[in-house]
Design an enzyme around this catalytic site. Structure first.
Site, PDB file in Angstrom:
ATOM      1  N   GLU A 195      60.292  50.371  46.864  1.00 22.51           N
ATOM      2  CA  GLU A 195      61.030  51.130  45.954  1.00 22.51           C
ATOM      3  C   GLU A 195      62.501  50.305  45.813  1.00 22.51           C
ATOM      4  O   GLU A 195      62.718  49.522  46.262  1.00 22.51           O
ATOM      5  CB  GLU A 195      61.659  52.386  46.929  1.00 22.51           C
ATOM      6  CG  GLU A 195      62.291  52.047  48.118  1.00 22.51           C
ATOM      7  CD  GLU A 195      63.608  52.932  48.196  1.00 22.51           C
ATOM      8  OE1 GLU A 195      64.120  53.182  46.974  1.00 22.51           O
ATOM      9  OE2 GLU A 195      63.990  53.355  49.142  1.00 22.51           O
ATOM     10  N   HIS A 370      68.621  54.669  51.328  1.00 24.60           N
ATOM     11  CA  HIS A 370      67.709  53.724  50.597  1.00 24.60           C
ATOM     12  C   HIS A 370      68.302  52.318  50.979  1.00 24.60           C
ATOM     13  O   HIS A 370      69.484  52.116  51.013  1.00 24.60           O
ATOM     14  CB  HIS A 370      67.570  53.899  49.077  1.00 24.60           C
ATOM     15  CG  HIS A 370      67.063  55.166  48.634  1.00 24.60           C
ATOM     16  ND1 HIS A 370      66.001  55.246  48.378  1.00 24.60           N
ATOM     17  CD2 HIS A 370      67.826  56.184  48.223  1.00 24.60           C
ATOM     18  CE1 HIS A 370      65.504  56.674  48.024  1.00 24.60           C
ATOM     19  NE2 HIS A 370      66.924  57.122  47.778  1.00 24.60           N
TER      20      HIS A 370
END
EC number: 3.1.-.-
Lengths: 557, 557
Positions: A195, A370
């Site tokens: 990601e 993240h």
């Protein structure tokens, strides 16, 4: 998708070159596994659309090959599409307990519960799905129970990270499976899908524990009621809020449907430790002294209908923000939401509240879920992939992620920046990106899935900017003359009372245009309509510099 | 506004509790002076509106008292309303040379040049406007030739800062008049109006020179074409771009109407030093080697029709961004513009450009033009006002500015946080905020100033979300029956080909509803219309969960 018997193919149906509606497909020969099934909110150009989900034509055409849908974690951009996609294609769903709990809430709302096989997995699970052997590893993120996935195929191993960060001091003490990741990398990874959300951000994302420390400090200072708003799904943060409330002996009230849902599911499944006597009904908040209350609510992104918006507008039925209360926005606005959040902060200031808001990096009240650049490099280093496909990001993020991969030794030519639908085929150890499969956005508007297309959206946009003008004329079938009208009705163009002269002039122009064509014995209604459109349109542009949609209706009696 | 003979009154017609459309009014007895005349862009709820300007009912009712409009500087939120306001009320305009130059461009576009007295002032000017004596002091901002204003009245001195920062190393060596400000403060300031844009930002805003250093560095590294985009009005930055281009022997091409306008005006008036042979026509860019070109363009905020957007989409007629070119976004996105800017960066990456983007505090390619907290405190300290009115900011900024004022010794009770229309009256040395005058937003749509109101906007919003459904029925005047229709036409609701069954059902329902009322001999058309609206609306909500606008049209022959 696989053109050759033994080829391995990888494609994104959503999530490549965008943030939102993640859906990845991995196929080996006649076996297909789908990863995630997200939804995305429409941007301002998609007027009236409620939500966007991936278009799954390819899966529908190959429905007998689809073995499973594996969900990496319970965020909307990974599970939000499930109800809409299941209505088109039923697949068994594999996910961890908390993720399945959140999916069940959704399926219940859509009356779909019981129609699909839901299978609980853990980071230790081993699955065989057609020719795929599938194993998992635990990751950290802003929701518990997240997975990365390793697909072991005759062609080699493909790893999908899911969303992740490396939180080395996680709130629930569920550490990332770094040793397992290292072992997978050691055995050899053919392709890594990782990601890219924070690929633009230098450094290492701070631990969620940092937020807990700041919440505790703020709670210790507050003298009146405390309101705190955050993403409902961030169960780690909810736990830290619960813990901080307990330390200062405050009760907890929940506002907002998704907050109540997540607290229900996560405390029932044991992911949230909530003391028995802590929760009170929002209707009872006024029975307690202000210094004994914490209100945990939704709406940290400024959503106009959510609890925090209503509190800021003093329009909540049960609870009021008063002078001296503390309001904490424990979330950074997502790009696009800044104005709505700012409006709420303005309103809270007007109520006399002490507001803690702004970027999480300044207030300490938010950290990202993240991986930042150094963590992305760590993942690439652990996995040592031959091929790398950055996913889950817009183009600039994928580009930055490519640079990071190059910096830790992946060859530029072995990195594939794909868009949704671009297929990466790997056979005999060689990857190629040469073909596309059809995909796109499926728009959901009310009960309609995919029935609102470009024509409808174009018309909505046209009417939203300049309104509509309807000109109705009735013609005689026998006498070749106007027997009623023109009657002109406008909506969203000008307010009629202020512009009667303008509309009278429109009627005059429409009459002249129609009589002229009648005299010429024009026999196509389209000619009459086009002529009214042209002449009235020209007149209105000259007079107003606006271009309303002009809709002539000709009735023949 | 002044209820008493000798009272001094201060009111914002725009700019209090908002960013944009600044307009302040100061009145002493029968003399009124207006400060600034800005415009503001509509938010997404004001569908189809082009621009918003202040409502000036109060000025129109007191037009014989208005002595002057003084403009502090040439930004849109201070001059953008001039063409629309002048059409309602003619006033002599006082401003510095560059500001007047930019105003003239606007007046020319609106065919208003020559209808108004334009009077050039300098920081040294002294004006007498009715009972006001007016002096000025030079400030720094992101455009040259900015003024703060001191109004000397029998009641005391009122200071309006305009927009400012303290740039102690300004690009044009026009230093802020700190000694003059100190002298004004020393003589005594009754009330200070100071801007609040950056009241949330700690510290001291960096000098514009910092940006120049980063531009030079980036220019030195670039090997192919350089594109740089910034606010056209930031003449200081344009100068630094020109200087950096000269150092690396590159030619300069300009893209974008406002860039061309500002470069024209500011070089003609001597605010921008542009070597004679530097400027080339954009059409000639391709004749030069890439390393000899700098393209300076508009569109740094992602405006869809501006030059940078078209370059990123490869749709500019004259110039192309190619692999290896450098593109610098020398501006931080204003809240609300992040997504549009991000889309452009994505496109530029796809073209293979080296893109320098992101927050100016990270890239060094942008600094704010507004004072941060320490500078705001410096202004308050220099002026030592009795009363303080924070202006030019949303509520949270005004609140933060109040806290800053308290921290340097202004009494909480002597600080007035006002909204547009709230009047602060000062007489016999005592200030009170007790009354309001009417004000608000005047919406401009095409040529219409103020003719689009709430009804029109509500209709636009309704149609933008769910479209419109028009049901036409023709009735016989004599026979009490339907002789044509119902014909149902939809726009922005569903695409007709996909939903013929649905619209047939609508026709059936409308027929039944009408026949029922005909049989009951109902004689009000409003009954027929309401019944169709209700029944069709209920049916469509059930079938689609959408609520299009339903517009029944009944024609009687």
């Amino acid at each position: 998708m696989s053109t050759e018997e033994n080829a391995l193919s990888i494609v994104a149906l959503g999530g490549a070159n965008e943030i939102g509606k993640n859906m990845y497909v991995i196929q080996y020969a006649d076996d297909i596994v789908v990863i995630d099934c997200g939804s995305k909110f429409p941007d301002e150009s998609l007027l009236g659309i409620d939500v966007i989900v991936p278009e799954i034509t390819y899966l529908l055409e190959n429905r007998n090959k689809v073995r499973a849908l594996i969900i990496t974690h319970g965020h909307e951009d990974h599970i939000g599409g499930i109800p809409y996609i299941l209505k088109q294609l039923n697949m068994p769903i594999y996910a961890t307990r908390l993720t399945l709990g959140l999916i069940e809430v959704k399926l219940r709302e859509h009356n779909l519960l019981g129609q699909t096989h839901l299978k609980t997995i853990t980071p230790e699970s081993l699955l065989r799905l057609g020719k795929f052997k599938v194993s998992f590893f635990r990751t950290n993120h802003s929701i518990p129970d997240c997975l990365g996935i390793a697909f072991h195929t005759p062609e080699g191993t493909v790893v999908h990270t899911g969303d992740f960060k490396f939180d080395l001091t996680p709130v629930n003490e569920h550490y990332p499976d770094i040793h397992k990741m290292a072992a997978i990398g050691q055995k050899g990874v053919l392709a890594l899908l990782s990601e890219s959300t924070n690929a633009e951000r230098p450094g290492f994302t701070p631990s969620e524990r940092l937020v807990g420390e700041h919440i505790e400090e703020a709670f210790a200072k507050a003298t009146q009621k405390i309101f705190i708003s955050t993403f409902a799904s961030n169960v780690h943060r909810l736990q830290q809020i619960v813990d901080a409330a307990r330390k200062v002996n405050r009760k907890l009230a929940l506002l907002g449907r998704s907050m109540v849902n997540v607290v229900d599911v996560s405390s029932e499944l044991g992911y949230l430790q909530l003391p028995d006597d802590m929760l009170i009904d929002p209707a009872d908040v006024h029975r307690f002294p202000p210094h004994e209350i914490v209100v945990l609510c939704t709406g940290s992104q400024g959503e106009p209908m959510a609890a925090l918006s209503r509190l800021a507008a003093s329009s909540h039925r049960q609870v009021e923000v008063l002078r001296g209360d503390t309001v904490i926005l424990a979330a950074t606005p997502i790009p696009g939401n800044e104005r709505n959040v700012a409006r709420i902060v303005d309103n809270l200031y007007e109520l006399g509240a002490n507001v803690i808001y702004g970027s999480g990096s300044v207030t300490g009240m938010h950290v990202s879920g993240h991986a930042s650049q150094d963590e992305l490099k760590l993942m690439l280093t652990l996995m040592k992939p031959k091929y790398f496909i950055p996913i889950h990001g817009e183009y600039r993020m994928l580009s930055q992620h490519r640079s990071l991969a190059e910096s830790v030794g992946v060859d530029f030519d072995d990195i594939f920046i794909v868009k949704n639908g671009d297929v990466v085929d790997i056979s005999d150890g060689v990857a190629r990106q040469t073909r596309k499969i059809p995909t796109g956005n499926t728009l959901v508007d009310g009960l309609g899935i995919g029935d609102v297309g470009n024509v409808v959206l174009r018309d909505r946009k046209h009417m939203s900017e300049d309104g509509i003008l309807i000109v109705v004329i009735t013609l005689s079938r026998t006498e070749n003359k106007i027997i009623s009208g023109p009657d002109t009705i406008s909506r969203g163009f000008v307010y009629v009372r202020e512009s009667e002269g303008l509309l009278e002039e429109v009627n005059r122009i429409a009459t002249a245009s129609t009589i002229k064509l009648l005299e010429e014995k024009a026999n196509q209604w389209s000619q009459y309509k086009q002529s009214i459109k042209d002449e009235v349109g020209k007149f209105l542009w000259m007079k107003t510099k606006r271009r309303p949609m002009i809709l002539p209706i000709i009735i023949q009696i």
